[in-house]
Design an enzyme around this catalytic site. Structure first.
Site, PDB file in Angstrom:
ATOM      1  N   GLU A   1       0.813  -1.220   0.000  1.00 39.74           N
ATOM      2  CA  GLU A   1       0.000   0.000   0.000  1.00 39.74           C
ATOM      3  C   GLU A   1       0.844   1.267   0.000  1.00 39.74           C
ATOM      4  OE1 GLU A   1      -2.705  -3.231   1.063  1.00 39.74           O
ATOM      5  OE2 GLU A   1      -0.708  -2.656   1.798  1.00 39.74           O
TER       6      GLU A   1
ATOM      7  N   HIS B   1      -9.663  -5.523  11.214  1.00 39.01           N
ATOM      8  CA  HIS B   1     -10.317  -5.270   9.933  1.00 39.01           C
ATOM      9  C   HIS B   1     -11.709  -4.680  10.121  1.00 39.01           C
ATOM     10  CE1 HIS B   1      -7.251  -8.315   9.057  1.00 39.01           C
ATOM     11  NE2 HIS B   1      -7.229  -7.840   7.828  1.00 39.01           N
TER      12      HIS B   1
END
Length: 373
Positions: A96, A165
């Site tokens: 990322e 998450h």
């Protein structure tokens, strides 16, 4: 991958830096779009918005993990690789920080990248580029550098994916000067706001909800037009009322609307505001509603401390304190990391009944929480 971006910045494949500064204006008229007979899923709304903006502007490209060959982890980018090719739909490694940085660099040169995070939890690997490289460059360059980039992907809790998450990043990114933060609920929101984000000259964090992707919503004929665009920073009154104001965003808008239906049976007429935009926040619409209803409930899935509800509460106290007939009620996620067990997970996030109870407390229709503890 870096070579592809470098070649495109130099002018190959129609992705030229000459497009820098060319911006189609975001719709300025403030309107509520009527629901039509056609329905569309949020997934298809996002996909069609990306497709139309890529077709209209050769400087727009998509980059992220599995956005091409796999057609997106949630199929938001389905069909785009076949239509626009690998020069404009770029699959990346699981890095990322790397592809977010490449995206910001390409935006410096006039391209319009749409960076997909498979989940915004993974954006923490790239947060230096989102904040220090993208959000601050326009200010630090005295307005000489625009960064027309969109960071998009699913945000907030899903189901059964654990603490790492399952968190909402609205308050995280909403606190950063230089960013715009959008939070769509319906299909019209998704289409209109994503188009606005891509056309905007500044970095936009676009927070979607995984559990809404498959949901269908009515869309008007106007929303299906390729020129359709929603104004950034303008909330929508989803349901008019006179007794209490409920603010919400993303999935919680649907919960607030269902709570309003229940409250109606008890004679409480609730007004529901879909924020649509966290930064800028439509303080005018919120305060105007509170001045009419004299009561406020804020709803969010994020942590309560320093949350979106806290900011809305501060705004109302600063601007409309004299109009309040009851304390502001905040409904938020529990102040704990998200549990994995399904029964505990449900308790950790707002439910419809929590909103109903908060509204009744504000309307003095039930025993206050402190008294019942």
């Amino acid at each position: 991958m870096l070579g592809i971006v470098r070649r495109n910045v130099a002018g190959a494949g129609g992705l030229s830096s000459q497009g820098f500064g060319r911006l189609r204006p975001v719709a300025s008229a403030i309107r509520n779009y009527s629901s039509g007979g056609k329905e569309m899923t949020v997934r298809d709304a996002l996909n069609s918005a990306l497709d139309e903006e890529m077709a209209a502007d050769p400087n727009v490209f998509v980059m992220g993990e599995e956005v091409g060959e796999y057609q997106g982890a949630y199929k938001i980018t389905k069909g785009l690789l076949d239509k626009y090719g690998p020069e404009r739909v770029l699959d990346t490694p699981i890095t990322e920080a790397g592809f977010a940085g490449i995206g910001v660099g390409s935006a410096y040169h006039g391209l319009k990248p749409v960076i997909e995070f498979m989940t915004f939890n993974f954006s923490m690997q790239a947060i230096d580029h989102v904040i220090n490289s993208a959000a601050k460059s326009n200010y630090m360059s005295a307005g000489q550098i625009n960064v027309p980039i969109v960071f998009r992907g699913p945000n907030g809790p899903a189901a059964g994916v654990g603490a790492q998450h399952s968190q909402c990043y609205g308050a995280w990114y909403g606190s950063v000067p230089g960013l715009k933060v959008l939070v769509p609920y319906s299909s019209e929101d998704a289409r209109g706001l994503l188009k606005a984000a891509i056309r905007d000259p500044d970095p936009v964090v676009f927070l979607e909800n995984e559990l809404l992707y498959g949901e269908s919503f009515p869309v008007s004929a106007e929303a299906l037009d390729s020129s359709f665009c929603l104004p950034i920073g303008k909330a929508k009154i989803e349901r008019e009322g006179k007794d209490i104001t409920i603010t919400a965003f993303s999935k919680m808008v649907g919960y607030a609307l269902k709570a309003a239906e229940i409250l109606e049976k008890d004679g409480i007429n609730a007004e529901v505001i879909n924020l649509r935009s966290i930064r800028p926040l439509d303080r005018a619409t919120i305060n105007a509603s509170v001045r009419k209803t004299n009561r406020l409930v804020t709803v969010e899935e994020g942590f309560p401390q320093h949350g979106i509800g806290a900011e809305i509460c501060a705004s109302v106290v600063e601007d409309s304190f004299g109009y309040l007939d009851a304390p502001v009620e905040r409904v938020a996620g529990a102040d704990v990391p998200t549990p994995y067990a399904a029964n505990l997970e449900r308790m950790a996030f707002p439910q419809i009944e929590d909103i109903v109870r908060a509204a009744k407390r504000a309307c003095y229709r039930s025993v206050p929480m402190a008294a019942s503890a």
